[in-house]
Design an enzyme around this catalytic site. Structure first.
Site, mmCIF file in Angstrom:
data_model
loop_
_atom_site.group_PDB
_atom_site.id
_atom_site.type_symbol
_atom_site.label_atom_id
_atom_site.label_comp_id
_atom_site.label_asym_id
_atom_site.label_seq_id
_atom_site.Cartn_x
_atom_site.Cartn_y
_atom_site.Cartn_z
ATOM 1 N NE ARG A 52 -1.597 -2.221 2.564
ATOM 2 C CZ ARG A 52 -1.598 -3.524 2.414
ATOM 3 N NH1 ARG A 52 -2.560 -3.852 2.124
ATOM 4 N NH2 ARG A 52 -0.626 -4.019 2.562
ATOM 5 C CB THR A 53 3.023 2.845 2.172
ATOM 6 O OG1 THR A 53 2.339 2.217 3.486
ATOM 7 C CG2 THR A 53 3.984 4.445 2.275
ATOM 8 C CE LYS A 81 26.508 -2.892 -5.114
ATOM 9 N NZ LYS A 81 27.501 -2.265 -6.377
ATOM 10 N NE ARG A 102 7.260 0.743 4.844
ATOM 11 C CZ ARG A 102 6.062 0.372 5.007
ATOM 12 N NH1 ARG A 102 5.737 -1.132 4.332
ATOM 13 N NH2 ARG A 102 5.016 0.860 4.907
ATOM 14 C CG HIS A 130 3.459 3.746 8.700
ATOM 15 N ND1 HIS A 130 3.739 4.679 7.585
ATOM 16 C CD2 HIS A 130 3.170 2.792 7.847
ATOM 17 C CE1 HIS A 130 3.427 3.988 6.544
ATOM 18 N NE2 HIS A 130 3.006 2.871 6.668
#
Ligand code: CP
Length: 302
Positions: A52-53, A81, A102, A130
């Site tokens: 969703r986000t 890496k 995120r 959030h």
């Protein structure tokens, strides 16, 4: 430059302005979108899973007429890496005009903002916050209760994993800017709301009783956050502790709504989806106008 890192940065005036701008974006969406962000690029950096986000951020930028570049899997990022986040952000902020990020570590969005030359929007930082989800949740309540929002008392009952549930941390912080929200928190003791988000007038409990179901105007259910537990055995202790089925939801007022940030796993059965209280898919859709409003604000387009 405006970053969106925490629900704590908002006051009532800025929230009302954001809700109003999201309503305007809803109207723009009904007409197919706009081109106010033409030539602008969103960098979507998603180092934890998301449906969703990420997709609603990307949709929001596309509906504003802008473009998107994405990292959608940390395994394909140079972070794997050994590149450190400040280097990634310095570089991406040279490519994009705004970043939505995120990550699995609390505080990463704030760290990114220190090194970014463009606005950073916290799209979920581990078990921290959030805030853009909190804003779309607030917008959902604003839309679902147009005559009561900030005017009449509304009982908001949070249920589930309130310790690790970052959307709960952001939404309860935002609600405290308004009059009349009575906040009630139902969770196993070990998963109750962290102290820093509590206030003296709040109610706490462990039992999802009939009276809890009947008194709520809004139930905000959450998933037990399996990915935050130290072991599978620890998670198994709480998995399935609260399940909303038709029997439970039918005990809620007919005017009440059941919200959930999604994804759900087993905590709301599919038979609930067709009941009038089920608001979680409407809630998810609200991510687009709210994120359009936030992108436009942060880019100085409104
Ligand atoms: N609500 C939410 O954050 O969903 P995603 O994890 O799918 O982005």
């Amino acid at each position: 430059m405006e970053h969106i890192l925490s629900a704590q940065q908002f006051d009532k005036a800025s929230l009302l302005e954001t809700l109003d701008q999201a309503s305007k974006m809803d109207k723009i969406l009904a007409k197919g979108g706009s081109d106010i962000a033409r030539g602008k690029i969103l960098g979507a950096l998603f180092y934890e899973p998301s449906t969703r986000t990420r997709l609603s951020f990307e949709t929001a930028m596309l509906r504003l007429g802008g473009n998107v570049i994405s990292e959608t899997d940390v395994h394909f990022s140079s972070i794997t890496k050994g590149e450190v986040l400040p280097d990634t952000i310095r570089m991406v902020s040279g490519y994009a005009d705004i970043i939505a990020m995120r990550s699995k570590n609390k505080g990463d969005a704030a760290l990114a903002a220190e090194y970014s030359s463009v606005p950073v929007l916290n799209a979920g930082d581990g078990a921290g916050e959030h805030p853009t989800q909190g804003l779309l949740d607030l917008y959902t309540i604003y839309k679902e209760f147009p005559n009561k929002f900030d005017k009449e008392p509304l009982n908001v009952t949070f249920v589930g994993d309130l310790k690790y549930g970052r959307t709960v941390h952001s939404l309860c912080t935002l609600l405290r800017n308004f009059e009349g929200f009575k906040l009630n928190f139902i969770a196993p003791d070990a998963l109750q709301l962290p102290e820093k988000y509590r206030e003296s007038q709040d109610s706490f409990g462990e039992d999802l009783s009939s009276s809890v179901l009947q008194e709520a105007d809004i139930i905000y259910d959450t998933r037990i956050q399996s990915e935050r537990f130290e072991s599978q055995a620890e998670y198994e202790k709480y998995k399935g502790v609260y399940v909303f089925d038709a029997g439970k939801v039918n005990q809620m007022k007919s005017s009440a709504i059941l919200m959930h940030p999604l994804p759900r796993v087993n905590e709301i059965t599919q038979e609930v989806d067709t009941l009038p209280q089920a608001a979680y898919f409407r809630q998810a859709r609200n991510g687009v106008p709210v994120r359009m409003a936030l992108i436009a604000q942060c880019l100085g387009l409104v």
